[in-house]
Design a protein around this motif. Structure first.
Motif, PDB file in Angstrom:
ATOM      1  N   ALA A  19      47.562  45.466  54.468  1.00 52.57           N
ATOM      2  CA  ALA A  19      47.798  44.034  54.297  1.00 52.57           C
ATOM      3  C   ALA A  19      46.487  43.272  54.126  1.00 52.57           C
ATOM      4  CB  ALA A  19      48.579  43.494  55.495  1.00 52.57           C
ATOM      5  N   LEU A  20      45.486  43.581  54.955  1.00 53.38           N
ATOM      6  CA  LEU A  20      44.212  42.873  54.873  1.00 53.38           C
ATOM      7  C   LEU A  20      43.476  43.184  53.575  1.00 53.38           C
ATOM      8  CD1 LEU A  20      42.976  43.281  58.564  1.00 53.38           C
ATOM      9  CD2 LEU A  20      43.777  41.182  57.463  1.00 53.38           C
ATOM     10  N   THR A  21      43.596  44.423  53.097  1.00 53.35           N
ATOM     11  CA  THR A  21      42.960  44.776  51.825  1.00 53.35           C
ATOM     12  C   THR A  21      43.556  43.961  50.683  1.00 53.35           C
ATOM     13  OG1 THR A  21      42.505  47.029  52.592  1.00 53.35           O
ATOM     14  CG2 THR A  21      42.496  46.654  50.214  1.00 53.35           C
ATOM     15  N   LEU A  22      44.874  43.883  50.641  1.00 53.82           N
ATOM     16  CA  LEU A  22      45.522  43.070  49.608  1.00 53.82           C
ATOM     17  C   LEU A  22      45.128  41.605  49.747  1.00 53.82           C
ATOM     18  CD1 LEU A  22      49.108  44.638  49.660  1.00 53.82           C
ATOM     19  CD2 LEU A  22      47.379  44.902  47.874  1.00 53.82           C
ATOM     20  N   PHE A  23      45.074  41.128  50.981  1.00 58.95           N
ATOM     21  CA  PHE A  23      44.779  39.717  51.230  1.00 58.95           C
ATOM     22  C   PHE A  23      43.393  39.327  50.722  1.00 58.95           C
ATOM     23  CE2 PHE A  23      43.275  36.277  54.059  1.00 58.95           C
ATOM     24  CZ  PHE A  23      44.269  35.332  53.823  1.00 58.95           C
ATOM     25  N   PHE A  24      42.413  40.222  50.892  1.00 59.64           N
ATOM     26  CA  PHE A  24      41.039  39.879  50.520  1.00 59.64           C
ATOM     27  C   PHE A  24      40.668  40.306  49.100  1.00 59.64           C
ATOM     28  CE2 PHE A  24      40.435  39.787  55.202  1.00 59.64           C
ATOM     29  CZ  PHE A  24      39.865  38.530  55.302  1.00 59.64           C
ATOM     30  N   VAL A  25      41.263  41.374  48.581  1.00 59.58           N
ATOM     31  CA  VAL A  25      40.828  41.922  47.295  1.00 59.58           C
ATOM     32  C   VAL A  25      41.566  41.297  46.117  1.00 59.58           C
ATOM     33  CG1 VAL A  25      40.708  44.024  45.895  1.00 59.58           C
ATOM     34  CG2 VAL A  25      40.088  44.098  48.322  1.00 59.58           C
ATOM     35  N   VAL A  26      42.882  41.147  46.235  1.00 56.85           N
ATOM     36  CA  VAL A  26      43.673  40.654  45.106  1.00 56.85           C
ATOM     37  C   VAL A  26      43.216  39.274  44.618  1.00 56.85           C
ATOM     38  CG1 VAL A  26      45.996  39.932  44.389  1.00 56.85           C
ATOM     39  CG2 VAL A  26      45.678  42.069  45.644  1.00 56.85           C
ATOM     40  N   PRO A  27      42.862  38.320  45.499  1.00 57.30           N
ATOM     41  CA  PRO A  27      42.404  37.018  44.988  1.00 57.30           C
ATOM     42  C   PRO A  27      41.201  37.121  44.056  1.00 57.30           C
ATOM     43  CG  PRO A  27      42.940  36.835  47.306  1.00 57.30           C
ATOM     44  CD  PRO A  27      43.010  38.286  46.973  1.00 57.30           C
ATOM     45  N   PHE A  28      40.263  38.015  44.341  1.00 57.12           N
ATOM     46  CA  PHE A  28      39.107  38.167  43.464  1.00 57.12           C
ATOM     47  C   PHE A  28      39.523  38.743  42.109  1.00 57.12           C
ATOM     48  CE2 PHE A  28      37.108  37.861  47.581  1.00 57.12           C
ATOM     49  CZ  PHE A  28      35.964  37.124  47.321  1.00 57.12           C
ATOM     50  N   ILE A  29      40.456  39.681  42.137  1.00 55.30           N
ATOM     51  CA  ILE A  29      40.943  40.250  40.877  1.00 55.30           C
ATOM     52  C   ILE A  29      41.649  39.175  40.053  1.00 55.30           C
ATOM     53  CG2 ILE A  29      42.522  41.945  39.871  1.00 55.30           C
ATOM     54  CD1 ILE A  29      42.021  43.712  42.300  1.00 55.30           C
ATOM     55  N   ARG A  30      42.451  38.370  40.709  1.00 54.13           N
ATOM     56  CA  ARG A  30      43.149  37.302  39.995  1.00 54.13           C
ATOM     57  C   ARG A  30      42.173  36.261  39.456  1.00 54.13           C
ATOM     58  NH1 ARG A  30      48.560  34.902  42.597  1.00 54.13           N
ATOM     59  NH2 ARG A  30      48.208  33.600  40.750  1.00 54.13           N
ATOM     60  N   MET A  31      41.130  35.966  40.210  1.00 52.01           N
ATOM     61  CA  MET A  31      40.164  34.972  39.750  1.00 52.01           C
ATOM     62  C   MET A  31      39.431  35.457  38.502  1.00 52.01           C
ATOM     63  SD  MET A  31      38.786  32.046  39.968  1.00 52.01           S
ATOM     64  CE  MET A  31      39.034  31.280  41.560  1.00 52.01           C
ATOM     65  N   VAL A  32      39.183  36.759  38.426  1.00 48.80           N
ATOM     66  CA  VAL A  32      38.479  37.307  37.267  1.00 48.80           C
ATOM     67  C   VAL A  32      39.387  37.352  36.042  1.00 48.80           C
ATOM     68  CG1 VAL A  32      37.383  39.372  36.324  1.00 48.80           C
ATOM     69  CG2 VAL A  32      36.860  38.633  38.654  1.00 48.80           C
ATOM     70  N   TYR A  33      40.613  37.847  36.230  1.00 50.42           N
ATOM     71  CA  TYR A  33      41.478  38.091  35.082  1.00 50.42           C
ATOM     72  C   TYR A  33      42.488  36.972  34.820  1.00 50.42           C
ATOM     73  CZ  TYR A  33      39.572  42.792  35.182  1.00 50.42           C
ATOM     74  OH  TYR A  33      38.716  43.864  35.156  1.00 50.42           O
ATOM     75  N   ARG A  34      42.794  36.164  35.834  1.00 51.43           N
ATOM     76  CA  ARG A  34      43.739  35.060  35.638  1.00 51.43           C
ATOM     77  C   ARG A  34      43.214  33.815  36.353  1.00 51.43           C
ATOM     78  NH1 ARG A  34      49.581  36.513  37.410  1.00 51.43           N
ATOM     79  NH2 ARG A  34      49.870  34.440  36.514  1.00 51.43           N
ATOM     80  N   PRO A  35      42.069  33.291  35.911  1.00 49.63           N
ATOM     81  CA  PRO A  35      41.447  32.174  36.639  1.00 49.63           C
ATOM     82  C   PRO A  35      42.295  30.918  36.663  1.00 49.63           C
ATOM     83  CG  PRO A  35      40.379  32.519  34.513  1.00 49.63           C
ATOM     84  CD  PRO A  35      41.286  33.690  34.721  1.00 49.63           C
ATOM     85  N   PHE A  36      43.123  30.707  35.632  1.00 52.30           N
ATOM     86  CA  PHE A  36      43.923  29.486  35.598  1.00 52.30           C
ATOM     87  C   PHE A  36      45.218  29.630  36.401  1.00 52.30           C
ATOM     88  CE2 PHE A  36      41.354  29.327  31.701  1.00 52.30           C
ATOM     89  CZ  PHE A  36      40.684  28.138  31.934  1.00 52.30           C
TER      90      PHE A  36
END
Length: 511
Positions: A19-36
């Motif tokens: 859960a913590l890995t998803l919580f911290f890692v996925v936002p960075f991935i989304r910011m890179v590939y789906r910033p809007f």
């Protein structure tokens, strides 16, 4: 269900990391590939804007209170600071009430306004479902069950995660509602970065000193070149805010985790650890960090028995308890096996490992032998002017066959010795029902042997101890007299009668 949740390493030792890995890692991935996509869908143009403002303020400020309240509870629970745990209760309760009210108002508006229903997506409803369930369980436990001080138990477990040495056994004794609350919270953390709430990661850390207008930039290049591929990091963009926030959360939680084991009571930590380490070197050198001694006591016992063992913990008066937590400093332990009314280490071990059925005290069977030994040392340290325990009463072999004559003899002995308290049928309605009090003055009614579980256990050995050793009230005073003078034959006859005609079959089958 509670037993399964308390014994699963997968739940308390693996799932939190996922859960913590998803919580911290996925936002960075989304910011890179789906910033809007790092924003929420605006709904202020639809009907109910006034009520939306109320809901928004209640929800957001409530969540802030809940977050900082849990932070106080985390620190106080690890370090044994009762005032911080008290602050956690008030902040989390008030914040939880505000947040759940705001969530319900927003959900009702979303359902009732046609335009809102049309633009809603499944995650809009799932998010509110999570929030209402998580907050509702916590509020119910705090205000109805009044099981307070659970952060003493949950905080060291959470800190062990940040030490990368999870101790699932610390959560085994937590109430079922606490376990459900924590599991739902981690499930929500895993789901969080896939929802519209991900916009929380772009919280401007310089909010109070920022310009009145903040412009988002769509640029993906740093003016002096590429950084981290397509990562823009000027120190003022949404991406940098997210980095600051994530780094701050990890830093704070990491520092809190490093405070384990935390609390101390006049050197008891070192004393207990030295004794248990010397007694069991193989476990002590296993390489796994294990909570024991007074820190373990704070984690597992303080919420009921109090930080100093006086029976005055924050959850001591929960209506879910059928008995008041014991004052460990007085040493008035009732479930004994000795011939002088003083509990031995073996008696303390039996109660710690098996709990007291139907009383509110859970069993701690998932603690290691070393940890149980350290709890016994802690109790002995708190027990003021402890007298020496007498010899353990010998339990002779039980007769192989239970005959009709034996049951008849037991019935006669029961009528002669037991009915004055437990009544003719064992329903606890004897003439002395309201006359018995413990050392603190609390009324202790005789047990209803027909319906209530026997606190000390219903095995033949424990039944023999209850009859032969009795249950002491204080020094040379008794809640239940001892009947060792009856002799083995008559005691076994009483037990045979109890099993045949009074104790419920379920209790006999599960012993």
């Amino acid at each position: 269900m509670n037993d399964y949740l308390g014994s699963s390493y997968l739940i308390w030792g693996v799932f939190p990391y996922v859960a913590l890995t998803l919580f911290f890692v996925v936002p960075f991935i989304r910011m890179v590939y789906r910033p809007f996509g790092m924003s929420t869908r605006a709904s202020g143009i639809f009907l109910g804007r006034d009520i939306l403002g109320l809901a928004t303020h209640l929800l957001h400020w409530g969540i802030f209170l809940v977050f900082f309240g849990h932070l106080a509870g985390l620190i106080g629970g690890i370090l044994g600071w009762g005032s911080w745990v008290g602050a956690f209760f008030w902040m989390a309760t008030l914040g939880g009430l505000a947040a759940i009210t705001g969530s319900i108002i927003a959900l009702v508006r979303r359902v009732q306004v046609p335009e809102m229903r049309a633009m809603s997506q499944p995650d809009d409803y799932i998010v509110h479902g999570f929030l209402i369930a998580i907050l509702g369980i916590a509020i119910y436990q705090a205000l109805v069950h009044k099981i307070w001080g659970v952060s003493f138990t949950a905080a060291p477990w959470f800190a062990s995660l940040w030490q990368f040495s999870p101790q699932p056994e610390l959560m085994a004794s937590a109430p079922l509602l606490t376990k459900l609350h924590v599991l739902l919270a981690f499930a929500f953390a895993a789901y969080f970065p896939f929802t519209k709430l991900i916009h929380a990661w772009t919280l401007p850390v310089n909010y109070f000193v920022r310009p009145y207008q903040v412009l988002r930039t769509a640029a993906k290049k740093f003016q002096n070149g590429w950084v981290m591929g397509c990562w823009e990091f000027k120190g003022v963009t949404d991406k940098s805010y997210m980095s600051y926030l994530a780094a701050g959360v990890v830093l704070v939680l990491g520092l809190i985790g490093l405070t384990l084991p935390g609390p101390n009571l006049d050197g008891l930590v070192q004393e207990a650890q030295a004794k248990t380490t010397a007694a069991e070197p193989s476990e002590a050198t296993s390489g796994r960090t294990v909570l024991d001694g007074y820190p373990l006591y704070v984690s597992q016992c303080a919420r009921c028995h109090g930080l100093e063992g006086k029976g005055d913990g924050p959850g001591a008066e929960s209506p879910t308890f059928s008995a008041v937590p014991r004052d460990l400093t007085a040493g008035h332990f009732q479930f004994i096996s000795t011939n002088n009314g003083v509990a031995s280490d073996a008696d303390l071990r039996h109660v710690i490992v098996n709990g007291l059925h139907g009383s509110g005290m859970p069993n701690f069977s998932r603690l290691s032998e070393r940890q149980v030994n350290s709890l016994i040392e802690t109790v002995n340290f708190m027990w003021k002017d402890r007298p020496a325990a007498g010899e353990r009463i010998e339990v002779p072999p039980r007769p192989r066959a239970t005959t009709t004559a034996m049951i008849a003899q037991g019935k006669q002995e029961y009528a002669s010795q037991c009915t004055v308290c437990h009544g003719d049928t064992g329903a606890g309605d004897g003439v002395l029902t309201k006359l018995r009090t413990d050392a603190a003055g609390h009324v202790v009614p005789p047990r209803n042997l027909r319906t209530e579980p026997l606190k000390g256990g219903s095995s033949p050995t424990q039944l023999y101890y209850r009859i032969a050793a009795g249950m002491p009230r204080a020094k040379d005073e008794w809640l239940m007299p001892h009947y060792a003078n009856l002799g083995p034959e008559r005691i076994w006859a009483i037990i045979a009668y109890l099993e045949q005609d009074i104790l419920p079959p379920r209790q006999i089958a599960n012993r």
